[in-house]
Enzyme design. Structure first.
Site: not given
Ligand code: IMP
Ligand code: MG
Length: 177
Positions: A103, A152-153, A100
């Site tokens: 981040d 944050f979305v 999805d």
């Molecule tokens: P990462 O491991 O930091 O890249 O985070 C990825 C996961 O964090 C995604 O699969 C989402 O589940 C969650 N996430 C990151 N940013 C957002 C956001 O803005 N809204 C909702 N979930 C998020």
């Molecule tokens: Mg996720």
């Protein structure tokens, strides 16, 4: 209206999302036209994106899900835990990871490394959203739906505290939830 209750601002409309999803599905359908790729969605966030993406594919394809949880913790590295593994045998397969949002990049890095162990023929990464200003990864993402600011979305599968996944568009959270 939930938009007002949670102080949300529209970032990507249902139309914008659908148009982009159709484009990505068309590109994947061309690229894998002689294969039967397997879409691997990362739960929970990708379930709506994966279902729309798969329905727009015009070639044979299969699907599975994996469930991961990332804990940022206090250090910048954080850790990722496997909550549910895929059931399919992906050895020799064309795997398309469907996320999805990317981040920090921690989750996608963990999954890419893990997939390699199962020796698929290829691993392609598709994410609907990416926050390039905060993503720290040393490999390219093959398909990015939209690059967005590091806010944050919620909506279209993305949650805040497990809520708001069912909103049909993507919203930026304006205030503090
Ligand atoms: P990462 O491991 O930091 O890249 O985070 C990825 C996961 O964090 C995604 O699969 C989402 O589940 C969650 N996430 C990151 N940013 C957002 C956001 O803005 N809204 C909702 N979930 C998020
Ligand atoms: Mg996720």
């Amino acid at each position: 209206m939930l938009e007002n209750k949670y102080d949300l601002e529209l970032l990507l409309s249902t139309d914008q999302i659908n148009t982009r999803v159709q484009e990505i599905a068309a590109e994947l359908s061309t690229r894998f036209k002689d294969e039967i790729p397997i879409l691997v969605g990362i739960l929970n966030g990708s379930f709506i994106f994966l279902s729309d993406l798969m329905r727009a594919m015009t070639i044979d394809c299969e699907m599975d899900f994996i469930k991961l949880s990332s804990y940022a913790g206090q250090s910048s590295t954080g850790t990722v835990t496997l909550l549910k593994d895929i059931s399919a045998n992906i050895t020799g397969r064309q795997v398309i990871i469907v996320e999805d949002i990317i981040d920090s990049g921690l989750t996608i890095k963990f999954l890419k490394d893990r997939m390699k162990g199962a020796t698929p023929e290829s691993v392609t990464i598709v994410t609907l959203l990416m926050k390039p200003e905060v993503t720290r990864i040393e490999f390219p993402i093959d398909y990015v739906g939209f690059e967005i600011p590091p806010d944050f979305v919620v909506g279209y599968g993305l949650d805040y505290d497990q809520k708001l996944r069912h909103l049909p568009a993507i919203y930026r959270v304006k205030g503090t939830l």
